[in-house]
Design an enzyme around this catalytic site. Structure first.
Site, PDB file in Angstrom:
ATOM      1  N   HIS A 186       1.636   4.476  -2.776  1.00  0.00           N
ATOM      2  CA  HIS A 186       1.737   5.937  -2.591  1.00  0.00           C
ATOM      3  C   HIS A 186       3.033   6.478  -3.200  1.00  0.00           C
ATOM      4  O   HIS A 186       3.042   7.573  -3.771  1.00  0.00           O
ATOM      5  CB  HIS A 186       1.703   6.301  -1.100  1.00  0.00           C
ATOM      6  N   HIS A 193       0.846  -1.203   0.000  1.00  0.00           N
ATOM      7  CA  HIS A 193       0.000   0.000   0.000  1.00  0.00           C
ATOM      8  C   HIS A 193       0.887   1.262   0.000  1.00  0.00           C
ATOM      9  O   HIS A 193       0.668   2.187  -0.798  1.00  0.00           O
ATOM     10  CB  HIS A 193      -0.904  -0.025   1.243  1.00  0.00           C
ATOM     11  N   GLU A 194       1.902   1.266   0.862  1.00  0.00           N
ATOM     12  CA  GLU A 194       2.778   2.446   0.940  1.00  0.00           C
ATOM     13  C   GLU A 194       3.594   2.596  -0.339  1.00  0.00           C
ATOM     14  O   GLU A 194       3.834   3.722  -0.791  1.00  0.00           O
ATOM     15  CB  GLU A 194       3.708   2.353   2.167  1.00  0.00           C
ATOM     16  N   CYS A 207      -7.131  -2.788  -7.391  1.00  0.00           N
ATOM     17  CA  CYS A 207      -8.286  -2.893  -8.288  1.00  0.00           C
ATOM     18  C   CYS A 207      -7.762  -2.634  -9.715  1.00  0.00           C
ATOM     19  O   CYS A 207      -6.624  -2.193  -9.882  1.00  0.00           O
ATOM     20  CB  CYS A 207      -9.378  -1.880  -7.922  1.00  0.00           C
TER      21      CYS A 207
END
Lengths: 449, 181
Positions: free
Chosen positions: B137, B133-134, B168
């Site tokens: 970013h 996830h990071e 997604c």
């Protein structure tokens, strides 16, 4: 796709501002920061923010003071109060003043997530509410005519009174004063409102075409008449016919219409079959029909037939109270149409609009606001946005007809030629007989010395 | 196809179990199709510790990484076992410079099981999810509204457990384009 929001963080601590910014940037929101209440207000003048996170304790203007100002000036802007020194009293006070929520820092990530979900929902509801309110306004406003001045109040009363009757109405007023809107309002309030309202601009059509449009024609009535066609006088049956710029129609057409108004019967061009018609006539003009009657360019009998009731619409310069109301209405309309966040006209700009004379009346004001919105770079319209008004501004001159101009010019040339008709005719490039006829028609006489 | 030279550095901050680092590195290879490399451990400077909060400042930690010579790596994700915070929040599981080079993941709260009992092995899965996830970013991906996307923000461990380990289709497309740049 998530709705991206315009967020402003107002806090005197830079580290808090940065921390908030980083957080919201991860959601793709547009984030701006301000170190004080006054800086926040300056930025609010330029950009429409959806949400402000405001620290309660700041040097100078406190968060509560800022909240009060924001709710006074920009009631749709959502404010969330943040503080490290939370007490129930300040929270209650902030909520009473219109804050959407209250956060005690540092807060858990899920608190911020929940609050953002709530604010996104609130933003959606607010925009839906504004949309529905706008629709309701359109329904409840006096048939789309905007005005709160005594002059317009009188017009509204007159419309209600004359709508009930079936008498012909003549609407007079300068160009751009909303004559067609008034005609529509009369139709909408009349018993004919379930039948058509047809508007024709007589000035825009040549005589033969106007005749064909009004009376219709049979197949083969003239070259190009490849099929039979109903005229508007037939189509409008049961409804209201609005003839704009009635002063522009020819004498022949005046006679034809006079007959229709008297007999309520027409025959299509190229046909002998008589058709009964039923309509109410509303006419409009920006010209002085009385002067035209004097000049024999408008039939007196036709004038009295169309002028059972007269409605004279005041020019915008005579109802300055309505300018700000109209300007705000057009601002709302064009900011919505152009999808620009322009929702304010500042005080100086409003004063400029109010002091301008609007020779083109409401239409000119509408165009001016549209132009200003399209070119606006901030959320508030300023005097600079209307700078083009200065360049085109000229004191309103007395409007005179072409005949009056012609009369005045011939008189001037005659005076310069010392009433020598031959000399004057040469200057005017017309023959002497014509000049004599014009002198007689215009009733020009040499001043006795 | 992503370029082979797009290397992700995995930087242990303090004593971090080697197994966790290896799992994270291999998942970067498998899920993001990016080569990764485990770096020598880094000792955080004392200034990043906030005595008042008894936590480590995630923002300051990211700034401290700028002093390291890590030009060879396109992006660097640090892994630590201490509790991280940002000034407005009580804690964070991870923090990243949006579109920047450095990110950090904290394992401190990832092995807690506040509501539903989960095996401690859940720590590895959670650590991988927060890391990926990071990294998203770092490639300028924003939080995603789709709950079945790795870029959806999870504020609790329950939410994190419910989040899948993949992007997604929209975030994946964006990630592929960003990683190729």
């Amino acid at each position: 796709m998530r709705d991206k929001m315009h967020i402003m963080i107002v806090d005197d601590e830079m580290i808090i501002r940065e921390s908030f910014s980083h957080w919201f940037q991860k959601y793709g929101h547009f984030v701006e920061t301000a170190g004080s209440g006054s800086e926040a207000l300056e930025k609010l003048e330029k950009i429409a923010f959806d949400v402000l996170f405001v620290d309660i304790k700041m040097p100078g203007m406190s968060g509560i003071e800022l909240l009060e100002k924001i709710k006074g000036e920009y009631p749709d802007t959502i404010v969330v109060i943040i503080t490290a020194f939370g007490t129930i009293e300040t929270a209650v006070e902030a909520m009473k003043l219109g804050a959407a929520d209250y956060l005690l820092k540092p807060f858990k990530p899920q608190q911020l997530t929940l609050i953002m979900e709530k604010l996104t929902q609130q933003k959606k509801l607010t925009s839906e509410y504004n949309y529905l309110k706008g629709r309701l306004d359109r329904i409840t406003r006096f048939d789309n005519i905007i005005g709160q001045s005594p002059a317009m109040e009188k017009i509204f009363e007159l419309i209600s009174e004359i709508a009930a009757s079936d008498a012909s109405v003549l609407i007079t007023g300068e160009t751009g004063t909303g004559k067609e809107l008034v005609a529509k309002a009369i139709h909408a309030r009349s018993k004919r409102n379930h039948s058509p309202f047809i508007a024709i601009n007589c000035g825009a059509l040549p005589d033969t075409l106007l005749e064909s449009e009004l009376f219709g024609h049979q197949k083969g009535a003239f070259t190009g008449a490849t099929h039979a066609r109903k005229g508007f006088l037939e189509v409008v049956s049961g409804g209201t016919l609005f003839l704009d710029e009635i002063g522009e129609i020819s004498s022949k057409m005046q006679v034809d219409l006079l007959r229709v108004l008297d007999e309520k019967k027409i025959t299509r061009m190229g046909s002998s079959h008589v058709i009964e018609v039923d309509f109410r006539l509303i006419s409009a003009t920006c010209r002085n029909l009385n002067e035209m009657i004097k000049n024999d360019s408008f039939r007196e009998d036709f004038f009295y037939r169309i002028n059972v009731i007269t409605l004279d619409l005041p020019p915008l310069r005579e109802r300055k109270e309505d300018i700000s109301l109209l300007a705000r209405h057009f601002l709302q309309k064009y900011s919505h149409e152009t999808n620009k966040h322009v929702d304010h006209i500042n005080r100086d700009a409003l004063s400029l609009l109010t002091n301008y004379d609007w020779p083109g009346n409401i239409r000119e004001l509408q165009n001016a606001v549209e132009r200003a919105v399209v070119l606006a770079k901030s959320r508030a319209l300023e005097p600079d946005n209307f700078s083009f008004l200065h360049t085109i501004y000229a004191p309103p001159s007395k409007r005179v007809s072409l005949q009056e101009k012609e009369r005045e010019y011939i008189r001037k040339i005659l005076v310069e030629s010392d009433w020598n008709v031959t000399k004057a005719a040469r200057v005017l490039n017309i023959n002497r007989v014509t000049l004599h006829k014009k002198i007689k028609r215009f009733d020009l006489k040499r001043n006795k010395r | 196809m992503i370029r082979a030279e797009t290397i992700i550095g995995v930087l242990p901050v303090g004593a971090v179990p080697e197994l966790v680092l290896k799992i994270i590195a291999s998942n970067i290879d498998v899920h993001l199709n990016l080569p990764s490399e485990i770096l020598p451990f880094f000792a955080p400077p004392p200034a990043v510790f906030d005595k008042g909060r008894q936590q480590y400042d995630a923002g300051k930690m990211l700034q401290a990484f700028s002093a390291l010579e890590l030009e060879r790596f396109k992006k660097v994700v640090a892994v630590c076992t201490v509790d991280l915070f940002v000034p407005i929040l009580t804690h964070v599981h991870g923090e990243a410079q949006q579109g920047g080079k450095f990110a950090i993941v904290s394992l401190f709260r990832l092995d807690k099981n506040p509501i539903r009992a989960k095996p401690t092995s859940a720590l590895y899965e959670r650590a991988v999810k927060v890391t990926l996830h990071e990294i998203g970013h770092l490639f300028n991906l924003f939080h995603c509204e789709d709950k079945s996307c790795l870029m959806h923000f999870s504020s609790t461990l329950d939410q994190l457990d419910a989040t899948p380990i993949y992007f997604c289709r929209y975030c994946n497309k964006y990630f592929q384009m960003a990683a190729l740049r």
